[in-house]
Design a protein around this motif. Structure first.
Motif, PDB file in Angstrom:
ATOM      1  N   PRO A 287       0.780  -1.234   0.000  1.00 31.26           N
ATOM      2  CA  PRO A 287       0.000   0.000   0.000  1.00 31.26           C
ATOM      3  C   PRO A 287       0.816   1.291   0.000  1.00 31.26           C
ATOM      4  CG  PRO A 287      -0.044  -1.011   2.160  1.00 31.26           C
ATOM      5  CD  PRO A 287       0.679  -1.951   1.271  1.00 31.26           C
ATOM      6  N   GLY A 288       2.051   1.248   0.478  1.00 34.47           N
ATOM      7  CA  GLY A 288       2.692   2.561   0.647  1.00 34.47           C
ATOM      8  C   GLY A 288       4.129   2.610   0.214  1.00 34.47           C
ATOM      9  N   GLY A 289       4.430   2.173  -0.997  1.00 30.28           N
ATOM     10  CA  GLY A 289       5.827   2.100  -1.408  1.00 30.28           C
ATOM     11  C   GLY A 289       6.371   0.745  -1.028  1.00 30.28           C
ATOM     12  N   ALA A 290       7.516   0.377  -1.613  1.00 28.10           N
ATOM     13  CA  ALA A 290       7.995  -1.006  -1.534  1.00 28.10           C
ATOM     14  C   ALA A 290       8.268  -1.487  -0.123  1.00 28.10           C
ATOM     15  CB  ALA A 290       9.254  -1.159  -2.381  1.00 28.10           C
ATOM     16  N   SER A 291       8.378  -0.583   0.843  1.00 27.43           N
ATOM     17  CA  SER A 291       8.774  -1.056   2.172  1.00 27.43           C
ATOM     18  C   SER A 291       7.595  -1.219   3.118  1.00 27.43           C
ATOM     19  CB  SER A 291       9.809  -0.111   2.782  1.00 27.43           C
ATOM     20  OG  SER A 291       9.224   1.142   3.015  1.00 27.43           O
ATOM     21  N   THR A 292       6.443  -1.591   2.575  1.00 27.83           N
ATOM     22  CA  THR A 292       5.308  -1.849   3.466  1.00 27.83           C
ATOM     23  C   THR A 292       4.772  -3.264   3.223  1.00 27.83           C
ATOM     24  OG1 THR A 292       3.849  -0.773   1.851  1.00 27.83           O
ATOM     25  CG2 THR A 292       4.630   0.569   3.683  1.00 27.83           C
ATOM     26  N   GLU A 293       3.996  -3.765   4.196  1.00 22.78           N
ATOM     27  CA  GLU A 293       3.478  -5.126   4.091  1.00 22.78           C
ATOM     28  C   GLU A 293       2.347  -5.195   3.065  1.00 22.78           C
ATOM     29  OE1 GLU A 293       3.859  -3.650   7.069  1.00 22.78           O
ATOM     30  OE2 GLU A 293       4.865  -5.036   8.456  1.00 22.78           O
ATOM     31  N   PHE A 294       2.209  -6.362   2.467  1.00 31.26           N
ATOM     32  CA  PHE A 294       1.108  -6.583   1.535  1.00 31.26           C
ATOM     33  C   PHE A 294      -0.232  -6.467   2.256  1.00 31.26           C
ATOM     34  CE2 PHE A 294       4.343  -8.822  -0.928  1.00 31.26           C
ATOM     35  CZ  PHE A 294       4.011  -8.469  -2.221  1.00 31.26           C
ATOM     36  N   ASP A 301     -11.183  -2.935   2.575  1.00 34.32           N
ATOM     37  CA  ASP A 301     -12.063  -1.924   3.149  1.00 34.32           C
ATOM     38  C   ASP A 301     -11.449  -1.200   4.334  1.00 34.32           C
ATOM     39  OD1 ASP A 301     -14.158  -2.166   1.328  1.00 34.32           O
ATOM     40  OD2 ASP A 301     -14.647  -4.125   2.222  1.00 34.32           O
ATOM     41  N   VAL A 302     -10.211  -1.520   4.588  1.00 36.83           N
ATOM     42  CA  VAL A 302      -9.527  -0.817   5.674  1.00 36.83           C
ATOM     43  C   VAL A 302      -9.261   0.615   5.246  1.00 36.83           C
ATOM     44  CG1 VAL A 302      -7.255  -0.640   6.725  1.00 36.83           C
ATOM     45  CG2 VAL A 302      -8.511  -2.779   6.814  1.00 36.83           C
ATOM     46  N   ARG A 303      -9.418   1.515   6.197  1.00 37.06           N
ATOM     47  CA  ARG A 303      -9.163   2.918   5.886  1.00 37.06           C
ATOM     48  C   ARG A 303      -7.663   3.174   5.877  1.00 37.06           C
ATOM     49  NH1 ARG A 303     -13.226   5.872   5.094  1.00 37.06           N
ATOM     50  NH2 ARG A 303     -15.298   5.268   5.838  1.00 37.06           N
ATOM     51  N   MET A 304      -7.217   3.804   4.833  1.00 39.07           N
ATOM     52  CA  MET A 304      -5.773   4.005   4.666  1.00 39.07           C
ATOM     53  C   MET A 304      -5.344   5.278   5.403  1.00 39.07           C
ATOM     54  SD  MET A 304      -4.254   1.985   1.929  1.00 39.07           S
ATOM     55  CE  MET A 304      -3.575   3.087   0.709  1.00 39.07           C
ATOM     56  N   ILE A 309      -4.672   1.429   9.133  1.00 45.24           N
ATOM     57  CA  ILE A 309      -4.111   0.409   8.247  1.00 45.24           C
ATOM     58  C   ILE A 309      -3.267  -0.603   9.017  1.00 45.24           C
ATOM     59  CG2 ILE A 309      -2.024   1.644   7.619  1.00 45.24           C
ATOM     60  CD1 ILE A 309      -2.453   0.616   4.759  1.00 45.24           C
ATOM     61  N   ARG A 310      -2.869  -0.206  10.201  1.00 50.12           N
ATOM     62  CA  ARG A 310      -2.103  -1.158  11.025  1.00 50.12           C
ATOM     63  C   ARG A 310      -2.942  -2.389  11.348  1.00 50.12           C
ATOM     64  NH1 ARG A 310       2.748   0.263  12.415  1.00 50.12           N
ATOM     65  NH2 ARG A 310       3.300   2.449  12.192  1.00 50.12           N
ATOM     66  N   LYS A 311      -4.267  -2.158  11.380  1.00 47.39           N
ATOM     67  CA  LYS A 311      -5.152  -3.298  11.663  1.00 47.39           C
ATOM     68  C   LYS A 311      -5.032  -4.359  10.583  1.00 47.39           C
ATOM     69  CE  LYS A 311      -8.449  -0.438  14.133  1.00 47.39           C
ATOM     70  NZ  LYS A 311      -9.615   0.431  13.847  1.00 47.39           N
ATOM     71  N   ALA A 312      -4.653  -3.931   9.393  1.00 45.41           N
ATOM     72  CA  ALA A 312      -4.466  -4.902   8.313  1.00 45.41           C
ATOM     73  C   ALA A 312      -3.026  -5.396   8.295  1.00 45.41           C
ATOM     74  CB  ALA A 312      -4.814  -4.260   6.970  1.00 45.41           C
ATOM     75  N   GLY A 313      -2.295  -5.038   9.336  1.00 49.83           N
ATOM     76  CA  GLY A 313      -0.917  -5.519   9.429  1.00 49.83           C
ATOM     77  C   GLY A 313       0.022  -4.823   8.480  1.00 49.83           C
ATOM     78  N   SER A 314      -0.353  -3.616   8.046  1.00 46.09           N
ATOM     79  CA  SER A 314       0.555  -2.939   7.120  1.00 46.09           C
ATOM     80  C   SER A 314       0.791  -1.505   7.588  1.00 46.09           C
ATOM     81  CB  SER A 314      -0.037  -2.977   5.706  1.00 46.09           C
ATOM     82  OG  SER A 314       0.894  -2.471   4.784  1.00 46.09           O
ATOM     83  N   ARG A 315       1.414  -0.731   6.736  1.00 42.45           N
ATOM     84  CA  ARG A 315       1.721   0.667   7.055  1.00 42.45           C
ATOM     85  C   ARG A 315       1.261   1.549   5.913  1.00 42.45           C
ATOM     86  NH1 ARG A 315       6.602   2.951   7.373  1.00 42.45           N
ATOM     87  NH2 ARG A 315       7.449   1.441   5.899  1.00 42.45           N
ATOM     88  N   LEU A 316       0.948   2.791   6.263  1.00 41.02           N
ATOM     89  CA  LEU A 316       0.522   3.711   5.208  1.00 41.02           C
ATOM     90  C   LEU A 316       1.702   4.075   4.310  1.00 41.02           C
ATOM     91  CD1 LEU A 316      -1.607   5.412   3.881  1.00 41.02           C
ATOM     92  CD2 LEU A 316      -1.139   7.228   5.535  1.00 41.02           C
ATOM     93  N   GLY A 317       2.885   4.217   4.914  1.00 38.12           N
ATOM     94  CA  GLY A 317       4.072   4.556   4.115  1.00 38.12           C
ATOM     95  C   GLY A 317       3.834   5.811   3.318  1.00 38.12           C
TER      96      GLY A 317
END
Ligand SMILES: Cc1cc2nc3c(=O)[nH]c(=O)nc-3n(C[C@H](O)[C@H](O)[C@H](O)COP(=O)(O)O)c2cc1C
Ligand code: SF4
Ligand code: FES
Lengths: 429, 912, 154
Positions: A287-294, A301-304, A309-317
């Motif tokens: 979601p936020g450039g190559a250094s974030t989780e898939f 439907d997670v809000r970015m 977005i941490r709830k989806a295990g990722s980062r906004l980046g």
């Protein structure tokens, strides 16, 4: 429901040319600055703090808090510095370029206000070498601003002075890391620095320095002009403001859009990017450039924003997503990403310079059909080895985010590569 | 004191240090690479990871680097936590991905920190299956071998070389896993301390090339604690021997003296002990022929000469106290002459006078490092006493460190200190010298002038501090202003330091230096006054006393002498050729005791072979006044023995009783203490021969020493009995006390699991940077007296006036080539410059000569031809010549000389 | 020897930074602008001008990727090989360029016309695949577009 205001991109010309000073001023430009200069620096800082603006460089650190760590008052060291981080070298990120090329005065105004708030004497724009158009636009805009007394001595009669200089980098991803950036600006090898001490206390040439992302700074004029509450109201969530979101990959309309903070990935993907190209299915996105989780279908439907977005295990980046379709090999994609990080490791700390090159070689072997039993275990270990805190800076942990999540989501693909001794997606050529 | 919890056990800790340093000081094991006690922490290698916990309720903790974590009170860490151990094992695995499998042929093997850490972490098998990255190695000069494939990117080499030693030609290139540590191009490393890279590198990237040529494993070396003899600083070393040849020198940690580092002269000078010019058998000249004789014959001959009376002795500033004392005893104090050039002996006496009667204290090298304002008056420290220059470089950083401390940056956080103080001016650091010196790089201001002018500046500084010190007449206003600035800087400091020396052969310079230091003392400042002493035991000889050498020449000239005993001395280095020749012609019987052949030994009637620094036990007194013992490393082949033993045997043969009962060194020391009370404490510089630990002697050989029973089997199949050593508590064997000891009693540092020199040393300290209990760091013989300070020196020299037709020749020292013994070290001598005559550009123009032209130098009736070097820093009216090198060996300088361009010199060279 | 123009341009940077060393990267780029690359001798000259050791300057130069320490052709083609371009067919573009130029990545054509280099993300991922030719960005690459671009710079 907030109105769809687009302060950052509203004035951008349809022909793509840079907005000139006169047009910028006509559209309300430099009003924020005029207002700021009538306030005390502390009041400006407080306005930004209350706006809830968080850094758009990737980490989402509250901008007002960052500024408030700069020593001020009579015995504060001088010169103090402000640096706009316009390095943007993360694969998949292309948002700052847009702001730099199309509306240079917006950045300049934001920088003058930020510099005023921290009582800086000199401001540098640390610009990626590949952004030649941006360089030209900025140089022109700085000259225009100086000509109209917005830069230089005694800005708009306020008694405040600021010099602004564009520094064009010689190219390395690590230069975007804010302490490595300081070394690059000082004309050294761009290894990151030890933190603490933080740049706000000990930065460029040992003096207090604030480094902010281009998009972060571009928000400042609008916050000053319209107030913190207005800024908070722009967002869908608790995270204030708008955000430049982007999408690349095999979507129908790759691009960049200014949307309320907290827009869902689904809206970006389906409404703005037009969904997947015909015949392809969405598989996942970084979601936020190559250094974030898939993130996967389940997370669309997670809000970015920085927290949700941490709830989806990722980062906004950086907010610019890279979309993976069902016909592109996730292992190949990760090989590409990790090769980038391995290549850009500054060579300072062991986990990064040794671990990334090993990871890259294993992924390459898998793609070539030379994967072996045990490789996945090594990869998994390496993602832990390069976890946050284990390395000197955030480059390697960032590199591990897509890999760690990819090992999870695409486990079957990895296994097939090893079992079948080939890439099941090839030959696409 | 803070409390540091390590794996739930509370330990006392030093909160000013990081966790790693505390862990090691507590005797615990923790792997690390990039940290070095002298180079600080930079957090690069990530090897020293531990788990840190917020408090006792924190069960998750997080990985932190011990070297980057302050040991604040209450800090809780775990070394043994599985996460921390796994992480450390991964770091090693990462470091070993590309590391060659070349331990069996690597010179580092057996003292490799990487090997140690690999074992400690438990990393056993390589899982990496791809091609290793490979590098091209560089030629870095004759002293070091480069093997970049072994590199683990800890950055220690460049941090030592650039940041610590000020070198400019070794750098990190490129990035990622292919960082290259080398030079821009192949070439000789330029820094005086390059040899330390061998020890600083935790693996085998930089290796002592001289050792490589006659390499044996560390554990196969016979070693003993020793002291460098190549200048007056007395750096502590561990020389190593095998099969009768000396193989190398490495640094031996002494926190007061050299710490972790040596200079290249000290490290590589050892080759002199293997020189083909070594004297190994007694030689006797009979009927114009010199032939080897047996030891017995030699002693008989010596005894005869001693019996016949009218003997004088000439001592030596490079022979031990014991050797000099034996000579003094043999001939009687009135017939003992100090073997130094008269001028130098006089300067030395002035220095000792200043230090023994004045209020300023000679600082140790460690104290020099901490000085916060420095004034170097009339000395080229780097070339005379190199290791002192390395300490001075650190003192120049005191202001930066103070600034960092103000920013609350812990001083061990080297990377942060450097980033925060980048470009910060050095602490006040002034250099007044005739020409540019290497330390000018760190100087706030430099002043270049003729020696007398330097003395005038010095006096002016003293006067500016204390108006009671002599005023300087017709001082130019700019010089007066400079003197004011220096005076202010020194007075404003907490730990000011004045450095001077004798290499310019100018007494007024010494007086001026003393006046400055004393003026500061009167202001209540703890002031250091350091003199660069070029020879290893000059101070010891000075404290012993003796008549000036010139009087010996006179006595011989007047035929008052029949026999001259010359102790470890080459007279051609002490006086000009004419004087020496006249002397040699007039001496009826000359006996030389020395280790190397030289122009004087070859003209002696009897030559007695004596041990090199590694083959004799004895005591040297350094320029600081520190008495230190060097222990015999091995028993050399041939009839070599200590000078004092030859003299003792000769005296016994002559039927004289003075040395009766001198069985071992301790007997000599006891006799010396009785005869010369000032030297009595020297006996306590090191443990006596009776010293034992747990009732045992201390082995010179490691417990892994191989071939013990067979090492000489090619000569005899009978296993030889280990030789006795009546002089020291060390045994020539691997038997004895094998436990841990302070560095001063450890021939070769080793601790379980720690085989590399520098890191084993760290393990032997209780608090890193300090030696453990019972450390013998040498004993200072010179302390300032209590009570009233002596009056200031009065005489200020007149202004220096250049002459129209003459130039004042002054000596210029070279790191390589000026010192006597290391001239016999062939590898080092490859780097010695050709002797030159340096001129200012103006004078060169006036003489119509240029760089590399030849010049005839006429001095006191002799004419020599020298190549010209243009030195832009040299003032007009001066010319400098290479000291200690032909043709000006033994010539009294400064002296006024005539210069003439050599006819056709340049043409000739162009043809050839 | 630095040319008078090079020297002038470098010295014009001095007022922008508090130390001379900070100019070093710009200085190398100035040399590169004039000569296409940075030869050893220029490293030494620039170092001397900035009071740096050549070793130090080269250590810095080799860290960054925009400083060419080997000669390049008249035109430098930088083909983005990062993730979005990879998804969008970078490999096909590479194959096409290799075929057209007769050289692989990292090489220069025999006539010194082109140097072909890989490059990390050029920040135009929404228009992938992309490449830079000299200072100009070319986006939405196809084989045909590449042919046209090559055509233009004879
Ligand atoms: C390897 C690495 C690369 C980075 N690159 C960039 C970059 O190109 N641009 C940017 O603004 N921030 C980048 N960052 C983040 C910066 O370190 C820093 O957090 C940011 O510039 C702060 O600005 P902000 O507070 O306005 O977000 C990078 C961080 C890392 C670890
Ligand atoms: S400084 Fe002097 S004593 Fe120390 S190692 Fe060098 S030559 Fe030896
Ligand atoms: S020793 Fe601590 S990181 Fe290297």
């Amino acid at each position: 429901m907030p109105t769809m205001e687009k302060p950052l991109t509203r004035n951008i010309r349809s022909d793509g040319a840079a907005l000139e000073r006169a047009a910028y001023e006509r559209a309300g430009g430099y009003e924020g600055l005029r207002k700021a200069l009538r306030m005390t620096p502390e009041a400006v800082l407080d306005t930004v703090r209350r706006s809830g603006l968080r850094g758009r460089g990737g980490a989402g650190f509250p901008t007002g808090v960052k500024w408030s760590l700069v020593p001020r008052g009579a015995d504060a060291p001088h010169p103090k510095y402000l640096v706009a981080n316009a390095d943007e070298m993360e694969p998949g990120a292309f948002k700052d370029r847009f702001l730099l090329e199309k509306d240079p005065h917006q950045l300049i105004e934001g920088m003058i206000i930020a510099a005023y708030a921290i009582e800086a004497d000199v401001a540098y724009i640390f610009l990626r070498w590949a952004y030649r158009e941006a360089k030209e636009a900025l140089s022109r805009a700085i000259a225009e601003a100086a000509e109209h007394h917005c830069l230089g001595k005694d800005i708009l009669g306020s008694g405040y002075s600021l010099e602004m200089i564009v520094h064009v980098s010689a190219g390395r991803y690590i230069c975007g890391e804010e302490t490595a950036l300081l070394n690059a600006l000082e004309g050294k090898r761009a290894n990151p620095r030890s933190k603490p001490p933080y740049p706000q206390m000990v930065g460029l040439w040992g003096k207090p320095t604030v480094v902010n992302n281009v998009e972060t700074l571009c928000n400042i004029p609008h916050i000053l002009k319209n107030g913190p509450d207005w800024f908070k109201g722009l967002s869908h969530t608790n995270d204030s403001g708008t955000k430049l979101y982007g999408a690349s990959g095999k979507v129908k309309r790759p691009g960049l859009w200014e949307l309320p903070m907290g827009t869902t990935a689904r809206e970006i993907l389906e409404e703005h990017a037009g969904g997947m190209r015909d015949g392809l299915r969405f598989r996942a996105a970084i979601p936020g450039g190559a250094s974030t989780e898939f993130i996967t279908e389940a997370h669309l439907d997670v809000r970015m924003d920085f927290d949700e977005i941490r709830k989806a295990g990722s980062r906004l980046g950086t907010g610019t997503m890279i979309v993976l379709d069902d016909r592109t090999c996730p292992v190949g994609l990760l090989w590409n990403v990790e090769r980038f990080f391995a290549q850009e490791s500054c060579g300072w700390c062991t986990p990064c310079w040794s671990g990334l090159s090993w990871v890259e070689q294993i992924l390459g072997a898998m793609e070539r059909g030379e994967g072996e039993e045990g490789d996945l275990e090594i990869l998994r270990e390496q993602t832990k080895f390069m976890a946050p805190g284990n390395t000197f800076c955030a480059l390697a942990p960032g590199a591990m985010e897509p890999l760690a999540s990819g090992l999870n989501y695409f486990h079957g693909d990895f296994e097939r590569h090893i079992r079948e001794k080939r890439c099941p997606y090839s030959p696409p050529l | 004191m803070a409390t540091l919890y390590i794996d739930n056990t509370p330990y006392p800790a030093d909160p000013a240090q990081n966790v790693l340093q505390n862990v090691l000081a507590l005797g615990l094991d923790l792997e690390y690479f990039c940290w070095h006690p002298a180079l600080g922490a930079v957090g690069a290698c990530r090897q020293c990871a531990v788990k840190a916990f917020k408090d006792e309720n924190d069960t998750r903790g997080k990985i932190v680097m011990a070297c980057m974590t302050p040991a604040a009170d209450g800090t809780r860490i775990s070394i043994l936590h599985p996460d921390a151990k796994a992480f450390r094992a991964s770091v090693i695995e990462g470091l070993m991905l590309n590391h060659p499998h070349d331990c069996p042929v690597c010179d580092e093997g057996g003292e490799c920190h990487l090997q140690d850490m690999t074992l400690m972490s438990g990393h056993l098998a390589r899982r990496y299956r791809f091609r290793k990255r490979t590098f091209r190695n560089q030629y870095l000069g004759p002293l070091l071998k480069h093997e970049m494939n072994r590199c683990i990117q800890c950055y220690r080499c460049v941090r030592f070389y650039q940041d610590y030693a000020g070198g400019r030609d070794l750098h990190a290139f490129h990035l990622r896993n292919t960082v290259y540590f080398g030079r821009e191009q192949d070439g000789v490393l330029d820094n005086e301390f390059s040899g330390n890279l061998d020890e600083v590198c935790p693996t085998g990237v930089f290796k002592d090339a001289t050792y490589g040529r006659h390499y044996v494993r560390k554990w196969d070396l016979e070693t003993a604690p020793s002291v460098c003899v190549h200048c007056g600083l007395g750096c502590n070393i561990s020389p190593g021997e095998r099969y009768g040849t000396l193989r190398r020198n490495i640094n031996r940690y002494n926190p007061e003296v050299n710490g972790y580092f040596l200079c290249d002269r000290g490290r590589y000078g050892y080759e002199h002990a293997n020189s083909p010019a070594r004297i190994r058998e007694p030689l006797l000249r009979r009927e114009g022929k010199t032939l080897p004789i047996s030891k017995k014959e030699a002693v008989r001959h010596l005894g005869e000469l001693l019996r016949n009376g009218r003997v004088i002795g000439i001592g030596s500033p490079r022979a031990s106290l014991e050797a000099n004392f034996a000579l003094r005893t043999a001939v009687g104090p009135d017939r003992f002459f100090a073997g130094m050039a008269d001028m130098q002996y006089r300067l030395l006496s002035v220095i000792l006078d200043i230090l023994r009667n004045g209020p300023a204290r000679t600082p140790s090298l460690a104290e020099i490092e901490r000085a916060d304002a420095v004034f170097i008056l009339g000395e080229d420290v780097t070339n005379v006493t190199p290791r002192m220059a390395l300490s001075l470089r650190q003192s120049a950083r005191q202001s930066a460190r103070a600034a960092a401390a103000k920013l609350k940056i812990p001083l061990w956080n080297e990377i942060a200190v450097r980033d925060a103080t980048h470009g910060q001016p050095s602490s006040p650091f002034f250099i007044a010298a005739p020409a540019a010196t290497r330390l000018d790089e760190v100087a706030t201001e430099t002043y270049r002038a003729a020696p007398d002018e330097l003395a005038r500046l010095g006096h002016a500084v003293a006067h500016a501090i204390d108006p009671n010190a002599s005023a300087v007449r017709d001082l130019s206003p700019p010089l007066g202003a400079l003197a004011e600035r220096i005076a202010r800087a020194l007075s404003g400091a907490e730990r000011p330091l004045v450095v001077s020396g004798m290499s310019l052969h100018n007494e007024a310079v010494l007086h001026a230096a003393a006046n400055i230091a004393w003026a500061l003392c009167r202001e209540g400042k703890k002031t250091g006054l350091a003199f660069a002493i070029p020879e290893s035991n000059a101070v010891g000889l000075g404290l012993m006393g003796g008549r000036p050498l010139g009087e010996a020449f006179q006595a011989v000239g007047h035929h008052e002498v029949e026999t001259v005993l010359l102790l470890e001395n080459d007279l051609t280095r002490r006086a000009d050729d004419a004087t020496v020749n006249a002397f040699l012609d007039a001496v009826p019987h000359l006996v030389t005791l020395d280790l190397l052949h030289h122009p004087t030994s070859t003209r002696s009637e009897l030559v007695l072979p004596v041990g090199s620094y590694a083959e004799a036990t004895g005591t040297l007194v350094s320029g600081e006044g520190r008495a230190q013992r060097l222990f015999k490393v091995f028993i050399p082949k041939g009839e070599i023995q200590e000078s004092w033993r030859w003299l003792r045997d000769g005296m016994a043969e002559a039927g004289r009783k003075e040395m009766e009962g001198w069985r071992g060194l301790d007997d000599v020391i006891a006799a010396m203490a009785r005869a010369i009370p000032a030297l009595a404490p020297a006996g306590n510089a090191a443990p006596s021969a009776a010293f034992r630990i747990a009732g045992q002697k201390l082995p010179r050989e490691s417990f892994r020493f191989s071939g013990r029973t067979a090492i000489w089997a090619d000569e005899s199949v009978h296993e030889p009995k280990p030789p006795e050593d009546p002089d020291s508590p060390f045994a020539f064997s691997m038997e004895g006390y094998g436990g841990l000891r302070p560095a001063s009693l450890t021939p070769l540092p080793w601790a379980p699991g720690w085989n590399s020199n520098q890191q084993a040393n760290i393990k032997l300290q209780t608090k890193v940077g300090e030696s453990g209990p019972g450390a013998h760091l040498g004993l200072r013989l010179i302390e300032p007296p209590e009570g009233k300070a002596p009056p200031y020196f009065g005489e200020v020299p007149a202004r220096f006036m250049p002459r129209a037709d003459r130039w004042l020749l002054i000596p210029r020292y070279h790191l390589f080539g000026s010192e006597e013994l290391s001239r016999y070290a062939p590898t080092m001598m490859e780097l010695a410059p050709a002797p030159t005559l340096a001129l200012s550009p103006d004078d060169a123009k006036r003489l119509r000569v240029g760089e590399d032209d030849e010049m005839e130098v006429e001095l006191e009736g002799r004419t020599d031809t020298l190549l010209i070097r243009i030195d832009t820093s040299l003032p007009a009216g001066l010319a400098s010549v290479s000291a200690g090198m032909p043709p000006f060996v033994g010539v009294a300088l400064p002296a006024w000389s005539r210069l003439r361009p050599a006819a056709g010199g340049r043409m000739l060279r162009m043809v050839s | 020897m630095l040319s008078p123009e090079e020297k002038k341009e470098i010295e014009a940077e001095f007022p922008l930074y508090p130390t001379k060393q900070a100019v070093c990267i710009d200085a190398l780029k100035i040399v590169q602008r004039h000569r296409g690359w940075v030869p050893d001798e220029a490293v030494r000259d620039v170092a001397a001008l900035l009071d740096m050791a050549p070793d130090e300057l080269d250590g810095i130069a080799t860290f960054y990727n925009r400083i060419f320490r080997r000669p390049v052709g008249r035109h430098v083609i930088l083909l983005c090989d990062s993730v979005s371009c990879w998804i969008m067919g970078y490999e096909r573009m590479r194959a096409h360029l290799t075929e057209r130029l007769g050289i692989g990545l990292g090489q220069t054509t025999a006539d010194h016309r082109f140097t072909f280099l890989p490059n990390v993300c050029l920040g135009a991922c929404d228009r992938a695949p992309v490449m830079m030719m000299d200072e100009d960005l070319h986006a939405d690459l196809t084989k045909e577009r590449i042919d046209a671009i090559l055509e233009e710079c004879q």
